[in-house]
Design an enzyme around this catalytic site. Structure first.
Site, mmCIF file in Angstrom:
data_model
loop_
_atom_site.group_PDB
_atom_site.id
_atom_site.type_symbol
_atom_site.label_atom_id
_atom_site.label_comp_id
_atom_site.label_asym_id
_atom_site.label_seq_id
_atom_site.Cartn_x
_atom_site.Cartn_y
_atom_site.Cartn_z
ATOM 1 N N TRP A 509 57.342 22.159 27.212
ATOM 2 C CA TRP A 509 58.449 23.123 27.060
ATOM 3 C C TRP A 509 58.912 23.268 25.608
ATOM 4 C CZ3 TRP A 509 59.491 18.976 30.704
ATOM 5 C CH2 TRP A 509 59.055 19.259 31.999
ATOM 6 N N HIS A 510 57.998 23.127 24.666
ATOM 7 C CA HIS A 510 58.351 23.248 23.249
ATOM 8 C C HIS A 510 57.762 24.511 22.631
ATOM 9 C CE1 HIS A 510 58.926 18.574 23.042
ATOM 10 N NE2 HIS A 510 59.868 19.188 23.722
ATOM 11 N N TYR A 511 57.576 25.553 23.420
ATOM 12 C CA TYR A 511 56.980 26.781 22.899
ATOM 13 C C TYR A 511 57.909 27.441 21.874
ATOM 14 C CZ TYR A 511 59.897 28.711 26.679
ATOM 15 O OH TYR A 511 60.948 29.016 27.515
#
Length: 579
Positions: A509-511
């Site tokens: 979830w680090h896009y």
């Protein structure tokens, strides 16, 4: 332990033991439902998105000027699924229209999530708090002194030292034994070696989010509207001069249209802080983006900016499940190994708790219910495959879930993709492609990270929490060969780590990307070619900062708020002196 139980543990859901916490929401007198908003209003600053960057930015600007903060989601306060560590994952698995998490699936087939709540991703994540490195700060041209002060400002409200118990300690010591040195102890700083990082969960297991930073706000200077969905940024265009942002159109929960305009003055601005998906999407919906794409959706082109939506990146995550012969504590990310070759090693642990606790399919960082299913190749992660995984897991013995995951995340990454509109509805997900492992160096970093994980598992420090009979090839086959396995079988996984990386890739979830500095915005985060419009959030990153970006996104909101205030106050002071 039967092999079937161990194998199925790959699907493992880690239930997090509930804490007794007196959940007290701050008394934000300035927080209202958008349905209460007037049809037309005027402000010095209009901020689109009350997320990880938008909240600290609004709190800072409100000290001297009038700010309208528009958040498409609701409040995190009073929602125990957000607040309590014991409920981690429940919001991510909630697919209802009012969920604080909005699921999206990239064109790569990896299931992901975007925030839809005040506080943004800090309301949904695993809570790890770690700063960007000094090299990163210098490379992007930030003022180091102001960066440090801004981090401290954030940390005084939301950051804590986690309790590190046996399993996490074994991972920590295994990292050091494996050569990920030096050991740097507990620190927020990004330093090569092994460390204990911070967390946004306090000692009572209560989450603190970017929304808490609004406690710094001047209540007279800020208006916060919830369930306010911005549909368009309004521009003033005259002849050959640059377009100028002048306001926004938003709709409330009942669908009623409202308009908010900037007050007269050459320094008032619209600021987009809607996240790596929302910010490029908002620019495009407002007519700023690739002209051919905008015309295809019958959107009037305000500025042909082909770089909007380009440079989309998501750090690939791969994890190995390690079943334990002894019980392990419940933990999220606490330890990190920052390697010299560009892979970060982290870990999470837990076991199923019986007797009154939710079912194991509801929670966990690696739950098929939230889309984290490595047992199925990305393109085959269909709703049917997820349902099959959840059902298979429900019949397993609790012992199958005893253990933990050790994961590696690729730094950067170097592989990039793009984002495109699907519809003109801002509440719909755009189409996004991340191109995981397109660059060979990303794949090499994944392989090297897995080798470090093997060393940790085989270390003396970690021996208490592993079965001696399970080698790394066995664990890899275990991780990739659960009862619902659809993966191609690899007879010798130990020499096919590249295939394991590709087949089991998930998101952490680090896009980021889509409105990058140098391509869409300048060094001051002003949209190139347009006046009175900035983008301030993770969509501007060319590279993910540190091991986990949330600390830096919150810092950036504060940092840019202070810079904007200082620049404006200096200009007004100079104008007064001239007069």
């Amino acid at each position: 332990m039967e092999f079937g139980l161990i194998t199925a543990a790959l699907l493992g859901i880690f239930l997090f033991h509930g804490f007794c916490s007196s959940e007290k929401a701050p008394n934000y007198s300035f927080m209202h439902q958008a349905t209460t908003a007037p049809e037309v209003s005027h402000y010095d600053y209009i901020i689109i998105g009350g997320g990880t960057a938008g909240c600290p930015l609004a709190a800072t600007l409100s000290q001297n000027y009038s700010v309208l903060l528009l958040e498409r989601g609701g409040s995190p306060y009073g929602n125990s699924n957000i607040t309590l560590l014991s409920a981690f994952g429940s919001s991510l698995s909630d697919l209802s229209p009012n969920s604080p998490s909005q699921r999206f699936i990239s064109e790569d087939g990896v299931i992901n999530a975007r925030a839809r709540v005040l506080g943004g991703g800090s309301c949904l994540n695993a809570g790890f708090y770690s700063r960007a490195g000094t090299k990163y700060v210098r490379s992007v041209g930030w003022d180091g002194k102001l960066v440090n002060a801004s981090y401290v400002w954030v940390e005084n409200k939301v950051a804590f030292q986690p309790p590190v118990r046996q399993w996490q300690s074994a991972v920590r010591d295994g990292l050091v034994e494996s050569g990920v040195v030096p050991y740097n102890g507990f620190t927020y700083d990004h330093i090569n070696g092994t460390k204990i990082g911070g967390t946004i969960f306090d000692n009572d297991g209560r989450r603190h989010t970017a929304a808490d930073l609004l406690e710094y706000a001047n209540p007279i200077g800020i208006t916060l509207l919830l369930h306010a969905s911005v549909h368009k940024i309004l521009f003033r265009t005259r002849g050959g001069s640059k377009p100028v942002a002048r306001g926004v159109i938003f709709r409330d929960a009942l669908g009623k249209k409202h308009k908010a305009y900037l007050r007269s003055g050459d320094m008032n601005e619209v600021i987009v802080s809607a996240g790596a998906l929302g910010s490029p999407q908002m620019l495009m919906l407002s007519g700023v983006g690739p002209s051919e794409q905008l015309k295809a959706h019958n959107i009037t082109v305000v500025l042909d900016q082909p770089n909007v939506g380009q440079g989309m990146m998501d750090n690939p995550m791969n994890a190995i499940f390690v079943p334990s012969p002894v019980p392990v504590e419940v933990s999220l990310i606490q330890v990190v190994g920052i390697t010299h070759f560009g892979s970060y090693i982290e870990a999470a642990s837990g076991e199923n708790f019986a007797g009154g606790h939710p079912t194991r399919s509801d929670y966990g960082m690696f739950s098929p219910k939230i889309g984290q299913i490595s047992t199925v190749p990305p393109k085959q992660r269909t709703p049917e495959a997820l349902e099959k995984a959840i059902n298979s897991m429900s019949a397993l013995d609790d012992a199958a879930f005893r253990g933990g995951f050790i994961l590696e995340k690729v730094m950067g990454p170097l592989s990039t993709g793009h984002l495109e509109l699907r519809t003109r509805n801002p509440n719909d997900n755009p189409s996004v492609t991340f191109n995981y492992f397109k660059q060979p160096e990303d794949l090499e970093r994944c392989v090297n990270g897995l080798k470090v994980i093997e060393n940790i598992i085989e270390s003396k420090s970690f021996s208490k929490f592993r079965y001696d009979t399970l080698s790394l090839p066995a664990l890899l086959n275990l991780t990739a060969s659960a009862p619902v396995n659809l993966l191609p079988k690899h007879n010798n996984v130990s020499v096919s780590l590249e295939q394991f990386c590709k087949d089991t890739v998930m998101t952490i979830w680090h896009y980021h990307g889509g409105c990058q500095v140098g391509n869409v915005v300048d060094q001051d985060y002003k949209v190139t070619g347009i006046d009175a419009l900035r983008v301030i959030d993770g969509s501007t990153f060319n590279y993910s900062p540190g091991t986990n970006p949330q600390a830096t996104v919150m810092m950036l909101g504060r940092y840019m708020g202070v810079r904007i205030l200082n620049e404006r106050l200096d200009k007004e002071k100079n104008q007064n002196n001239v007069v």
